[in-house]
Design a protein around this motif. Structure first.
Motif, PDB file in Angstrom:
ATOM      1  N   MET A   1     -27.970 -32.977  65.442  1.00 22.21           N
ATOM      2  CA  MET A   1     -27.401 -31.882  64.864  1.00 22.21           C
ATOM      3  C   MET A   1     -27.111 -30.692  65.496  1.00 22.21           C
ATOM      4  N   SER A   2     -26.000 -29.747  65.376  1.00 22.27           N
ATOM      5  CA  SER A   2     -25.839 -28.609  66.261  1.00 22.27           C
ATOM      6  C   SER A   2     -26.454 -27.408  65.349  1.00 22.27           C
ATOM      7  N   ASP A   3     -26.632 -26.378  66.236  1.00 18.47           N
ATOM      8  CA  ASP A   3     -27.420 -25.194  65.609  1.00 18.47           C
ATOM      9  C   ASP A   3     -26.585 -24.783  64.352  1.00 18.47           C
ATOM     10  N   VAL A   4     -27.266 -24.134  63.446  1.00 24.66           N
ATOM     11  CA  VAL A   4     -26.651 -23.742  62.281  1.00 24.66           C
ATOM     12  C   VAL A   4     -25.862 -22.372  62.561  1.00 24.66           C
ATOM     13  N   ASP A   5     -24.668 -22.453  62.100  1.00 29.02           N
ATOM     14  CA  ASP A   5     -23.964 -20.877  62.162  1.00 29.02           C
ATOM     15  C   ASP A   5     -24.430 -20.067  61.248  1.00 29.02           C
ATOM     16  N   LEU A   6     -24.897 -19.052  61.549  1.00 29.91           N
ATOM     17  CA  LEU A   6     -25.286 -18.124  60.385  1.00 29.91           C
ATOM     18  C   LEU A   6     -24.219 -17.397  59.564  1.00 29.91           C
ATOM     19  N   ARG A   7     -22.941 -17.239  60.237  1.00 34.07           N
ATOM     20  CA  ARG A   7     -21.792 -16.994  59.436  1.00 34.07           C
ATOM     21  C   ARG A   7     -21.577 -17.978  58.214  1.00 34.07           C
ATOM     22  N   LYS A   8     -21.478 -19.328  58.694  1.00 38.02           N
ATOM     23  CA  LYS A   8     -21.532 -20.380  57.490  1.00 38.02           C
ATOM     24  C   LYS A   8     -22.389 -20.517  56.566  1.00 38.02           C
ATOM     25  N   LEU A   9     -23.738 -19.720  57.017  1.00 38.78           N
ATOM     26  CA  LEU A   9     -24.773 -20.073  56.098  1.00 38.78           C
ATOM     27  C   LEU A   9     -24.464 -19.053  54.998  1.00 38.78           C
ATOM     28  N   ARG A  10     -24.210 -17.724  55.437  1.00 35.26           N
ATOM     29  CA  ARG A  10     -23.697 -16.571  54.462  1.00 35.26           C
ATOM     30  C   ARG A  10     -22.803 -16.998  53.489  1.00 35.26           C
ATOM     31  N   TYR A  11     -21.555 -17.703  54.047  1.00 34.36           N
ATOM     32  CA  TYR A  11     -20.811 -18.313  53.146  1.00 34.36           C
ATOM     33  C   TYR A  11     -21.328 -19.211  52.201  1.00 34.36           C
ATOM     34  N   PHE A  12     -22.116 -20.213  52.602  1.00 37.37           N
ATOM     35  CA  PHE A  12     -22.850 -21.071  51.568  1.00 37.37           C
ATOM     36  C   PHE A  12     -23.522 -20.502  50.420  1.00 37.37           C
TER      37      PHE A  12
END
Length: 284
Positions: A1-12
């Motif tokens: 699994m790749s590192d979690v993108d904080l930008r995508k996390l904010r979108y989530f």
């Protein structure tokens, strides 16, 4: 699994809070198709479906609910890290103190700034549910807390203890007494986690049958509104009582109730300059 993108996390988190992709996209100032693609990419990275979408609407899956629990403190920690780096780059010395309702930190803050000219002290108000969370995610350097808390990952320094009182509606049958015993309150409905009041738990009538659900409140004000409405009672530290006096609530001492312990907490996982010194000043 790749590192979690904080930008995508904010979108989530935005979609999870609105449970609507269109409204979340408006809040984020991006197009809805872009948001949908980012969420799909996050699901692929994590290897789990986060949202269930059908004609009735959007709902979190079990994986989505878990991610929401973990995402918010992670994002807060990232924001705190950014603030600390920016301040370090600017040459600004800062120290951030969290404090619970009713707890006064003014004296210790003044003493610390007198000892360290040029130091900027920020204050963050906390509650029962985030008083140590703000330490773990880096929003504060130290937090003045009320025990009990989960001690893992924390350095904890006792400061002082204070008596607890019971909050009752002003027209309650016991309101005119000078003090009450825990047994006097055995038939009352408690509006907080019984685990926080083991003396009451040992005698409580409502716990002899089906254990009632523990209500979730996010502020002292919410709790007191429920007490004033005659929906139950709560136990509070003495300093909170003095901070929230109101005519529709009676506060009575409960001498056989264990006092509340006030402590200072900071991270045991990273260096926290000035924490010990602030603790010494807070004790004084």
């Amino acid at each position: 699994m790749s590192d979690v993108d904080l930008r995508k996390l904010r979108y989530f988190v935005a979609v999870a809070e609105h449970l609507h992709f269109g409204r979340a996209a408006e809040r984020l100032f991006i197009a809805q198709p872009v948001l949908s693609r980012q969420i799909r990419a996050l699901e692929e990275e994590l290897g789990a479906r986060l949202f269930a979408r059908d004609r009735r609407g959007t709902a979190l899956t079990a994986a989505g609910e878990q991610l929401l629990i973990d995402a918010e403190p992670l994002l807060a920690a990232a924001e705190a890290l950014q603030r600390r780096v920016i301040r370090a780059a600017e040459g600004t010395r800062t120290f951030t103190v969290g404090f619970m309702p009713g707890l006064m930190v003014t004296g210790a803050v003044r003493a610390l700034t007198e000892r360290h000219p040029g130091l900027t002290v920020d204050l963050v108000r906390t509650n029962w549910d985030d008083q140590v969370e703000v330490v773990h995610d880096g929003r504060v350097d130290v937090s003045v807390i009320r025990l009990p808390v989960e001690p893992r990952g924390l350095a904890i320094r006792p400061l002082y203890s204070e008596p607890r009182v019971v909050a009752l509606p002003a027209d309650h049958r016991l309101a005119g007494k000078e003090a009450v015993a825990v047994t006097d309150l055995a038939d009352e409905h408690l509006l907080q986690d019984p685990a926080l009041v083991p003396e009451w738990t040992a005698v409580a009538s409502e716990l002899r049958t089906d254990r009632p659900a523990v209500p979730v409140f996010h502020s002292v004000e919410e709790k007191l509104e429920h007490v004033a409405a005659g929906l139950g009672i709560i136990f509070l530290p003495l300093s909170v009582m003095t901070f929230y006096t109101r005519p529709d609530i009676a506060y009575l001492p409960v001498p056989d109730l264990a006092p509340n312990q006030v402590s200072l907490a900071w991270s045991a996982q990273r260096p926290v300059p000035l924490a010990e010194e602030f603790a010494d000043l807070a004790v004084q």
